[in-house]
Design a protein around this motif. Structure first.
Motif, PDB file in Angstrom:
ATOM      1  N   ILE A  69     -23.022 -13.782  17.427  1.00 16.52           N
ATOM      2  CA  ILE A  69     -21.947 -13.311  17.381  1.00 16.52           C
ATOM      3  C   ILE A  69     -21.694 -13.236  15.927  1.00 16.52           C
ATOM      4  CG2 ILE A  69     -20.973 -15.528  17.846  1.00 16.52           C
ATOM      5  CD1 ILE A  69     -18.426 -14.129  18.658  1.00 16.52           C
TER       6      ILE A  69
ATOM      7  N   HIS B 283     -16.785 -23.090  23.695  1.00 18.55           N
ATOM      8  CA  HIS B 283     -17.077 -22.837  22.175  1.00 18.55           C
ATOM      9  C   HIS B 283     -16.164 -21.677  21.680  1.00 18.55           C
ATOM     10  CE1 HIS B 283     -18.839 -22.263  18.386  1.00 18.55           C
ATOM     11  NE2 HIS B 283     -19.245 -20.978  18.861  1.00 18.55           N
ATOM     12  N   LEU B 284     -16.509 -20.442  22.805  1.00 15.59           N
ATOM     13  CA  LEU B 284     -15.634 -19.290  22.401  1.00 15.59           C
ATOM     14  C   LEU B 284     -14.248 -19.404  22.416  1.00 15.59           C
ATOM     15  CD1 LEU B 284     -18.106 -16.656  24.285  1.00 15.59           C
ATOM     16  CD2 LEU B 284     -17.972 -17.338  21.792  1.00 15.59           C
TER      17      LEU B 284
ATOM     18  N   VAL C 170     -13.646 -20.097  18.777  1.00 19.65           N
ATOM     19  CA  VAL C 170     -14.490 -19.782  17.479  1.00 19.65           C
ATOM     20  C   VAL C 170     -13.670 -18.828  16.731  1.00 19.65           C
ATOM     21  CG1 VAL C 170     -15.071 -17.648  18.823  1.00 19.65           C
ATOM     22  CG2 VAL C 170     -16.701 -18.644  17.214  1.00 19.65           C
TER      23      VAL C 170
ATOM     24  N   THR D 212     -18.770 -10.452  23.913  1.00 17.55           N
ATOM     25  CA  THR D 212     -19.871 -11.509  24.004  1.00 17.55           C
ATOM     26  C   THR D 212     -19.885 -12.318  25.187  1.00 17.55           C
ATOM     27  OG1 THR D 212     -19.674 -11.536  21.623  1.00 17.55           O
ATOM     28  CG2 THR D 212     -20.815 -13.442  22.758  1.00 17.55           C
ATOM     29  N   ALA D 213     -18.617 -12.785  25.627  1.00 16.26           N
ATOM     30  CA  ALA D 213     -18.590 -13.545  26.791  1.00 16.26           C
ATOM     31  C   ALA D 213     -18.996 -12.544  28.063  1.00 16.26           C
ATOM     32  CB  ALA D 213     -17.292 -14.140  26.789  1.00 16.26           C
TER      33      ALA D 213
ATOM     34  N   ARG E 149     -19.397 -13.870  13.106  1.00 15.12           N
ATOM     35  CA  ARG E 149     -18.269 -14.477  12.555  1.00 15.12           C
ATOM     36  C   ARG E 149     -17.821 -14.250  11.278  1.00 15.12           C
ATOM     37  NH1 ARG E 149     -18.943 -20.542  14.657  1.00 15.12           N
ATOM     38  NH2 ARG E 149     -16.958 -20.819  13.343  1.00 15.12           N
TER      39      ARG E 149
ATOM     40  N   VAL F 173     -15.302 -11.279  20.707  1.00 17.56           N
ATOM     41  CA  VAL F 173     -15.527 -12.493  21.533  1.00 17.56           C
ATOM     42  C   VAL F 173     -15.307 -12.211  23.032  1.00 17.56           C
ATOM     43  CG1 VAL F 173     -14.556 -14.728  22.072  1.00 17.56           C
ATOM     44  CG2 VAL F 173     -14.600 -13.879  19.603  1.00 17.56           C
TER      45      VAL F 173
ATOM     46  N   SER G 119     -24.009 -19.106  17.485  1.00 24.64           N
ATOM     47  CA  SER G 119     -22.782 -18.872  16.736  1.00 24.64           C
ATOM     48  C   SER G 119     -22.877 -19.655  15.317  1.00 24.64           C
ATOM     49  CB  SER G 119     -21.464 -19.118  17.727  1.00 24.64           C
ATOM     50  OG  SER G 119     -20.592 -19.174  16.800  1.00 24.64           O
TER      51      SER G 119
END
Length: 395
Positions: free
Chosen positions: A247, A303-304, A307, A262-263, A249, A259, A280
């Motif tokens: 991802i 975590h997401l 982030v 990605t999930a 950032r 995000v 990440s």
């Protein structure tokens, strides 16, 4: 300074009530007559109540909050039910309850204030429901409740703040997305697969001892029926490392959609019984070497939740630094903008990985660009993503 102001404001109201009591008494004493004493005795209960309200201890306990949803995703609305108990024996006339201020940037404030007015009396148990709208991804912290008690005429206002912290998480939106076919090789030939290292359950090559965590559908029931021991089927794996997802950032543009995508992409692979790695990197670093169970995916989601686009370097630097573990992987990059540095990496061929697929969440529509024979760039329309999420939300 605010504490002193509140003290003097509270003391000033109390002094005013006491002076009013003294004035009405003096008026009745010096004036005499039925009317003056009638006025004094009529106002006396209200003045005494105001004085007692200012000095009597008031306590609220057994505070709890219940959310209407166990799992909350970005953009959702949630109803919060608050219950509490008044443990003081002093009767309260009017009471207004409100949440101590939260971070307004994490949700859209409702049309009305997040407050509730109660006519109390001797009532002990209370319940109050309000709604938080358009919640944003992240950690949300309740701080506590503020109780404002007042008398019949507002002469005395008593405020009691009770700290009752509570945390709830707002996850990224997860929906059903398409996973691109990727060419992989078996030991006995080649095949087109949606993701790498997906066990082909139609091609069992043997059995082994059962290991906790093996899928229920992989158990070899015939051997279990013979000797009563659990054994697991072995399947043919492909000659490649797992899919590796990065991802970006360093790009703030469309980061929330990045995000979400990605999930959703990782979830699609896990549900399809595939193996995937995730990296990440920014002010903090998170690496999941393998994600194949719902429990492992849940850790990625946590975590997401927090982030942020806080990386001081682009994702292309990760390709260079981590090429030892990515060299045999299919790398999937999810970003909000295709910067020149990343485009140069994609044009350089397969130097850093077996294959690189870059998804760019953008406002562009119907754009698909193939950089080279092995590396690809695909534009994901953010408007279509939003529409997809809305359909899932109303389903």
């Amino acid at each position: 300074m605010s504490g002193f102001k509140q003290f003097f404001r509270h003391s000033g109201r109390l002094i005013t009530v006491i002076l009013l009591l003294a004035i009405t008494y003096c008026y009745a004493m010096f004036q005499g007559g039925f009317v003056s004493w009638f006025v004094f005795f009529t106002i006396l209960p209200f003045l005494l109540y105001s004085i007692l309200l200012a000095v009597f201890p008031i306590h609220f306990k057994e505070i709890s909050r219940t959310l209407s949803k166990d799992r909350i995703e970005r953009g959702s609305n949630v109803q919060v039910t608050v219950t509490f108990r008044n443990t003081s024996w002093f009767p309260i006339v009017f009471m207004m309850v409100q949440e101590l201020p939260m971070d307004n940037g994490h949700y859209e404030r409702p049309n009305g204030n997040v407050t509730k007015l109660f006519l109390v009396g001797w009532k002990r148990e209370f319940e109050w429901t309000y709604e938080l709208k358009e919640l944003k991804r992240g950690e949300h912290h309740f701080k506590g409740l503020e109780f404002t008690c007042t008398d019949f005429f507002g002469w005395t206002i008593r405020k009691v703040a009770v700290n009752h912290p509570q945390l709830f998480l707002v996850y990224p939106k997860v929906s059903d997305v398409d996973v691109l076919p990727i060419g992989m090789q078996y030991e006995q030939g080649s095949s087109q697969s949606r993701y790498s290292l997906v066990k082909d359950t139609t091609m069992a090559t043997g059995v082994r001892e059962y290991i906790p965590g093996d899928r229920f559908s992989w158990i070899h029931w015939k051997s279990f029926a013979k000797n009563g021991e659990l054994r697991t089927k072995e399947f043919e794996d492909r000659k490649s490392q797992n899919m590796f997802i990065l991802i970006d950032r360093a790009v703030q543009k469309n980061f929330e959609q990045v995000v979400d995508y990605t999930a959703s992409y990782i979830n699609k692979i896990v549900k399809g019984r595939g193996d995937v790695s995730f990296l990440s990197a920014g002010n903090d670093r998170y690496f999941a070497p393998i994600i194949k169970t719902d429990k492992q995916f849940e850790k990625v989601l946590q975590h997401l939740v927090t982030v942020q686009p806080d990386a001081q370097f682009g994702v292309e630097r990760l390709l260079y630094e981590e090429q030892k573990i990515m060299s045999r992987s299919v790398v999937v990059i999810v970003t909000g903008e295709l910067v020149p540095e990343l485009q140069e990496i994609l044009n350089s061929g397969t130097k850093y990985a077996r294959k690189i697929i870059c998804f760019v969440v953008s406002d562009e529509k119907n754009l698909v660009q193939f950089i080279s024979q092995n590396n690809e760039v695909h534009y994901v329309d953010s408007d279509e993503l939003q529409s997809m999420y809305s359909e899932v939300k109303h389903a």
